[in-house]
Design a protein around this motif. Sequence first.
Motif, PDB file in Angstrom:
ATOM      1  N   ALA A 117       0.826  -1.204   0.000  1.00  0.00           N
ATOM      2  CA  ALA A 117       0.000   0.000   0.000  1.00  0.00           C
ATOM      3  C   ALA A 117       0.860   1.254   0.000  1.00  0.00           C
ATOM      4  O   ALA A 117       0.446   2.297  -0.500  1.00  0.00           O
ATOM      5  CB  ALA A 117      -0.939  -0.002   1.205  1.00  0.00           C
ATOM      6  N   LEU A 118       2.079   1.142   0.548  1.00  0.00           N
ATOM      7  CA  LEU A 118       2.978   2.296   0.558  1.00  0.00           C
ATOM      8  C   LEU A 118       3.737   2.435  -0.758  1.00  0.00           C
ATOM      9  O   LEU A 118       4.545   3.332  -0.917  1.00  0.00           O
ATOM     10  CB  LEU A 118       3.978   2.168   1.707  1.00  0.00           C
ATOM     11  CG  LEU A 118       3.392   2.411   3.099  1.00  0.00           C
ATOM     12  CD1 LEU A 118       4.346   1.926   4.165  1.00  0.00           C
ATOM     13  CD2 LEU A 118       3.079   3.894   3.289  1.00  0.00           C
ATOM     14  N   GLY A 119       3.491   1.509  -1.696  1.00  0.00           N
ATOM     15  CA  GLY A 119       4.102   1.615  -3.012  1.00  0.00           C
ATOM     16  C   GLY A 119       5.384   0.821  -3.163  1.00  0.00           C
ATOM     17  O   GLY A 119       6.089   0.961  -4.156  1.00  0.00           O
ATOM     18  N   MET A 120       5.738  -0.015  -2.165  1.00  0.00           N
ATOM     19  CA  MET A 120       6.935  -0.842  -2.333  1.00  0.00           C
ATOM     20  C   MET A 120       6.643  -1.939  -3.343  1.00  0.00           C
ATOM     21  O   MET A 120       5.573  -2.549  -3.316  1.00  0.00           O
ATOM     22  CB  MET A 120       7.344  -1.481  -0.998  1.00  0.00           C
ATOM     23  CG  MET A 120       7.861  -0.480   0.027  1.00  0.00           C
ATOM     24  SD  MET A 120       8.640  -1.360   1.399  1.00  0.00           S
ATOM     25  CE  MET A 120       8.728  -0.051   2.630  1.00  0.00           C
ATOM     26  N   ASN A 121       7.608  -2.208  -4.220  1.00  0.00           N
ATOM     27  CA  ASN A 121       7.427  -3.310  -5.159  1.00  0.00           C
ATOM     28  C   ASN A 121       7.817  -4.615  -4.485  1.00  0.00           C
ATOM     29  O   ASN A 121       8.182  -4.640  -3.312  1.00  0.00           O
ATOM     30  CB  ASN A 121       8.211  -3.067  -6.460  1.00  0.00           C
ATOM     31  CG  ASN A 121       9.716  -2.985  -6.208  1.00  0.00           C
ATOM     32  OD1 ASN A 121      10.234  -3.610  -5.273  1.00  0.00           O
ATOM     33  ND2 ASN A 121      10.409  -2.218  -7.029  1.00  0.00           N
ATOM     34  N   ARG A 122       7.723  -5.719  -5.249  1.00  0.00           N
ATOM     35  CA  ARG A 122       7.946  -7.031  -4.626  1.00  0.00           C
ATOM     36  C   ARG A 122       9.324  -7.143  -3.983  1.00  0.00           C
ATOM     37  O   ARG A 122       9.470  -7.641  -2.873  1.00  0.00           O
ATOM     38  CB  ARG A 122       7.784  -8.136  -5.685  1.00  0.00           C
ATOM     39  CG  ARG A 122       6.337  -8.387  -6.054  1.00  0.00           C
ATOM     40  CD  ARG A 122       6.243  -9.002  -7.435  1.00  0.00           C
ATOM     41  NE  ARG A 122       6.859 -10.331  -7.458  1.00  0.00           N
ATOM     42  CZ  ARG A 122       6.169 -11.460  -7.319  1.00  0.00           C
ATOM     43  NH1 ARG A 122       4.873 -11.415  -7.146  1.00  0.00           N
ATOM     44  NH2 ARG A 122       6.763 -12.626  -7.358  1.00  0.00           N
ATOM     45  N   TRP A 123      10.333  -6.685  -4.699  1.00  0.00           N
ATOM     46  CA  TRP A 123      11.695  -6.814  -4.192  1.00  0.00           C
ATOM     47  C   TRP A 123      11.892  -5.946  -2.949  1.00  0.00           C
ATOM     48  O   TRP A 123      12.482  -6.377  -1.958  1.00  0.00           O
ATOM     49  CB  TRP A 123      12.699  -6.463  -5.291  1.00  0.00           C
ATOM     50  CG  TRP A 123      14.078  -6.271  -4.750  1.00  0.00           C
ATOM     51  CD1 TRP A 123      14.797  -5.125  -4.728  1.00  0.00           C
ATOM     52  CD2 TRP A 123      14.895  -7.272  -4.108  1.00  0.00           C
ATOM     53  NE1 TRP A 123      16.002  -5.341  -4.108  1.00  0.00           N
ATOM     54  CE2 TRP A 123      16.091  -6.650  -3.718  1.00  0.00           C
ATOM     55  CE3 TRP A 123      14.714  -8.632  -3.820  1.00  0.00           C
ATOM     56  CZ2 TRP A 123      17.112  -7.319  -3.065  1.00  0.00           C
ATOM     57  CZ3 TRP A 123      15.729  -9.302  -3.155  1.00  0.00           C
ATOM     58  CH2 TRP A 123      16.909  -8.655  -2.794  1.00  0.00           C
ATOM     59  N   GLN A 124      11.364  -4.682  -3.015  1.00  0.00           N
ATOM     60  CA  GLN A 124      11.525  -3.789  -1.861  1.00  0.00           C
ATOM     61  C   GLN A 124      10.807  -4.346  -0.633  1.00  0.00           C
ATOM     62  O   GLN A 124      11.323  -4.282   0.482  1.00  0.00           O
ATOM     63  CB  GLN A 124      10.978  -2.390  -2.208  1.00  0.00           C
ATOM     64  CG  GLN A 124      11.838  -1.655  -3.229  1.00  0.00           C
ATOM     65  CD  GLN A 124      11.114  -0.486  -3.877  1.00  0.00           C
ATOM     66  OE1 GLN A 124       9.887  -0.417  -3.850  1.00  0.00           O
ATOM     67  NE2 GLN A 124      11.877   0.431  -4.466  1.00  0.00           N
ATOM     68  N   THR A 125       9.619  -4.922  -0.861  1.00  0.00           N
ATOM     69  CA  THR A 125       8.871  -5.528   0.251  1.00  0.00           C
ATOM     70  C   THR A 125       9.669  -6.674   0.859  1.00  0.00           C
ATOM     71  O   THR A 125       9.803  -6.798   2.075  1.00  0.00           O
ATOM     72  CB  THR A 125       7.516  -6.058  -0.265  1.00  0.00           C
ATOM     73  OG1 THR A 125       6.823  -4.985  -0.892  1.00  0.00           O
ATOM     74  CG2 THR A 125       6.683  -6.599   0.876  1.00  0.00           C
ATOM     75  N   LEU A 126      10.226  -7.488  -0.024  1.00  0.00           N
ATOM     76  CA  LEU A 126      11.019  -8.631   0.434  1.00  0.00           C
ATOM     77  C   LEU A 126      12.242  -8.160   1.218  1.00  0.00           C
ATOM     78  O   LEU A 126      12.520  -8.624   2.327  1.00  0.00           O
ATOM     79  CB  LEU A 126      11.455  -9.426  -0.805  1.00  0.00           C
ATOM     80  CG  LEU A 126      12.053 -10.797  -0.563  1.00  0.00           C
ATOM     81  CD1 LEU A 126      11.005 -11.717   0.028  1.00  0.00           C
ATOM     82  CD2 LEU A 126      12.563 -11.370  -1.888  1.00  0.00           C
ATOM     83  N   ARG A 127      12.943  -7.195   0.634  1.00  0.00           N
ATOM     84  CA  ARG A 127      14.218  -6.752   1.174  1.00  0.00           C
ATOM     85  C   ARG A 127      14.052  -6.007   2.500  1.00  0.00           C
ATOM     86  O   ARG A 127      14.822  -6.186   3.423  1.00  0.00           O
ATOM     87  CB  ARG A 127      14.894  -5.868   0.118  1.00  0.00           C
ATOM     88  CG  ARG A 127      15.887  -4.854   0.587  1.00  0.00           C
ATOM     89  CD  ARG A 127      17.266  -5.447   0.718  1.00  0.00           C
ATOM     90  NE  ARG A 127      18.211  -4.436   1.142  1.00  0.00           N
ATOM     91  CZ  ARG A 127      18.242  -3.889   2.349  1.00  0.00           C
ATOM     92  NH1 ARG A 127      17.352  -4.235   3.246  1.00  0.00           N
ATOM     93  NH2 ARG A 127      19.152  -2.979   2.656  1.00  0.00           N
ATOM     94  N   HIS A 128      13.026  -5.135   2.582  1.00  0.00           N
ATOM     95  CA  HIS A 128      12.911  -4.266   3.755  1.00  0.00           C
ATOM     96  C   HIS A 128      11.949  -4.777   4.820  1.00  0.00           C
ATOM     97  O   HIS A 128      12.063  -4.399   5.972  1.00  0.00           O
ATOM     98  CB  HIS A 128      12.485  -2.855   3.324  1.00  0.00           C
ATOM     99  CG  HIS A 128      13.530  -2.148   2.527  1.00  0.00           C
ATOM    100  ND1 HIS A 128      14.604  -1.511   3.105  1.00  0.00           N
ATOM    101  CD2 HIS A 128      13.693  -2.013   1.193  1.00  0.00           C
ATOM    102  CE1 HIS A 128      15.378  -1.003   2.160  1.00  0.00           C
ATOM    103  NE2 HIS A 128      14.854  -1.298   0.990  1.00  0.00           N
ATOM    104  N   ILE A 129      11.004  -5.601   4.433  1.00  0.00           N
ATOM    105  CA  ILE A 129       9.983  -6.031   5.398  1.00  0.00           C
ATOM    106  C   ILE A 129      10.050  -7.535   5.660  1.00  0.00           C
ATOM    107  O   ILE A 129      10.215  -7.968   6.797  1.00  0.00           O
ATOM    108  CB  ILE A 129       8.558  -5.660   4.889  1.00  0.00           C
ATOM    109  CG1 ILE A 129       8.502  -4.174   4.506  1.00  0.00           C
ATOM    110  CG2 ILE A 129       7.507  -6.027   5.932  1.00  0.00           C
ATOM    111  CD1 ILE A 129       8.906  -3.212   5.609  1.00  0.00           C
TER     112      ILE A 129
END
Lengths: 500, 250
Positions: free
Chosen positions: A405-417
Amino acid sequence: MGFIRQWTRWLGWSLFLTCLVMGDTGFAASGDTLALIKQRGVLLWGADAEGGAPYAFPDPQNPGQITGFEYDLANALAAKLGVKAQLVQNEWDQLIPALERGNFDIILNGLELTDENRQRIAMSRPYYVYAQQMIVRKDSPEVAKVEGFKGKSVGVLSYSVAERIVEHLGGVDVHVYPGNVESFIDLKAGRIEAVLLDLPIALYYAKPDPALKFSGESFAPGYYGIGIRKDDVSLQLAINQAIEDLSQDHTLEKIYRKYGLWDDRQANLADYHPDIVKERKSVSTLSQWQKYLPVLLKGAIVTVELSVLGMVVAVLTGLVLVLTRLYTFPPLSWLAIAYIEIIRGTPLLIQLFLIYYGLPQIGIKLNAFFAGVLGLGLNYAAYEAENYRAGIQAVPRAQIEAAQALGMNRWQTLRHIVLPQAFRIVIPPVTNDFIAMFKDSSIVSVITMVELTKVYGMLAMTTYDYIGLGLMTAGIYFALSYPTSLFAGWLERRLRYDHR
Amino acid sequence: MIIVEKLFKSYRGTPVLHGIDLRQQRGEVLVLIGASGCGKSTLLRCLNQLELADSGQITIGDTTISGGKPPRSRADWENQHQLRLRTGMVFQTFNLFHHLSLLQNVMRAPCVVKGLPPKEAEDLARKLLGKVGLSDKASLYPSQLSGGQQQRGAIARALAMEPEVMLFDEPTSALDPGLKEEVMAVIRQLSADGMTMMVVTHEMKLARDIANKVLFLAEGRIVETGTPDQIFYNPQSERTRDFLRRGNSG
């Protein structure tokens, strides 16, 4: 106190149970073994059919059936005693302890008539005269004397006379092999310069091989004898008589000619006159720990190097596997699943053999250390991948939706969350695997690596102090793994975000 | 600003949205009311693409997405990304990132998604945390905060992406009565600031305070639309009256 008492009781029970089980197969065997053999009508002979030809080995034409000159000899001996022979399979380097434990009646498997062996067990008169033979590659220059191999790498069988010869010589890069075939594979692969071993093996394997040749004359003749328990005097006498009979009626000659092992030396078997050997006591290694601990620690360094590097390979490969499995599409994700299932479903030992002895056949030569690291790492990677999958899938769906919902893509979601949250979840199972790898790394001794457990085995073989060395070795393993689990506990606490 | 046309959505054959049409002007606050399962949350989740509609069209600003197919091409993904950048979502269960402090929760997306330098992102985050009254809690982790504080933090986190529309999905439903008020105060303040918002709520008082328009949904359809006064004091539809009667008594 209560805890200690409980623990002591538990220890007592397990010792009792162990004795019960051991007693069933083992210690009960002392007494008149000859009478026992006649009574049961079967002579149990211990040998390692995995050790290879020409001694006792699976018939290539009929792999269910054992053949070899010692197989024929065992049958001939048993016939003289009026019974049948039955092979009991046992690791070669553990034949003597197994005999003492009573797993079989005699050892008949190229056991050398050395003082060392005669101090420990009783031995029959010799049934074969062997000698040492050097073997090199066809294109190598011939070396007449074993001294010519100083500064070069030489392969020998573990716990063999050849091993002692090259160790005694000094300055030789010694590679120790568990079986007959592997040293020749490495010689042909160029990992070693020469192989030194008993002439019968050389005659059987190296002589017909066009890629190899004998180097120099055979030397250091010695005798093979049959191993018997110390107190089995009547059995020793009966076996000696049987060997003499077989020699006189030319049964031995017939058997040896059948396997291409007959030479002039065999005609002089009767010349053997055993010296009286003094009783040898086992060394107390614990009271001389200053001498033995450093040798064990040297092995421990190899163990640490193997497990740490192996774990690095496992963690990185495991990460690639789990990301491929969860975040790519077929057929790529299927490949990751297939890798995990196949590696988990097959023994590490076979994977190591494939990497070390199999890969050279398609032109990939790895030294034993890297083959060990790779074997351990690629094996554990499958388990790591599954650990990580459990960790990743334990991250709540709502966390991922918030990131999207904050606009993170799949990789960013994986990497940061996802990965940071999964990391903490997987610390306990990954620590578990790391500690397991410390101990599993001992398996690489089958590809000539000398690590802690192998050092223990070698020292125990010469000192007979299985308990003292065993305690020291176990202590070292524990000293390696316990700090690892302490560190993991600290890391877990540090990464705690549930502060309730 | 927001145009939704003929939006349909069903889960395994059960229709949830049954042809939704609505328009929202910039600066307008829409409040969606209706019984549980009437589709109001699903509508919100379709607007920022957490759910994909079966058919119909969503336009926010100048980004338009047609339902019926998951994104395949690069352009599809970019379109979805644009829609998400234009919307900020506040969840019923807050969904702050467990492993990050409050400050990092607010900073992370601007840094990662927009590439804002950490220093600027931190200034922005501290400003927003001040706005929701959490300046002194910046270094705490979600598990150390009350539900109301977490929800205010989640609002700050959504605002940090500077969305054009804020979507609130029952923002106070998971909170104790005492904590609802502090979250509602923040939402009122946003409305006073002129933020475009779409709010799903059961709080009639909040709806009356902030709504320009109230939409009553039932069975995936918009049954009645009107000003708060019209809907709450003079509902035209029997179903709306029925819902309000039960809602007020319960």
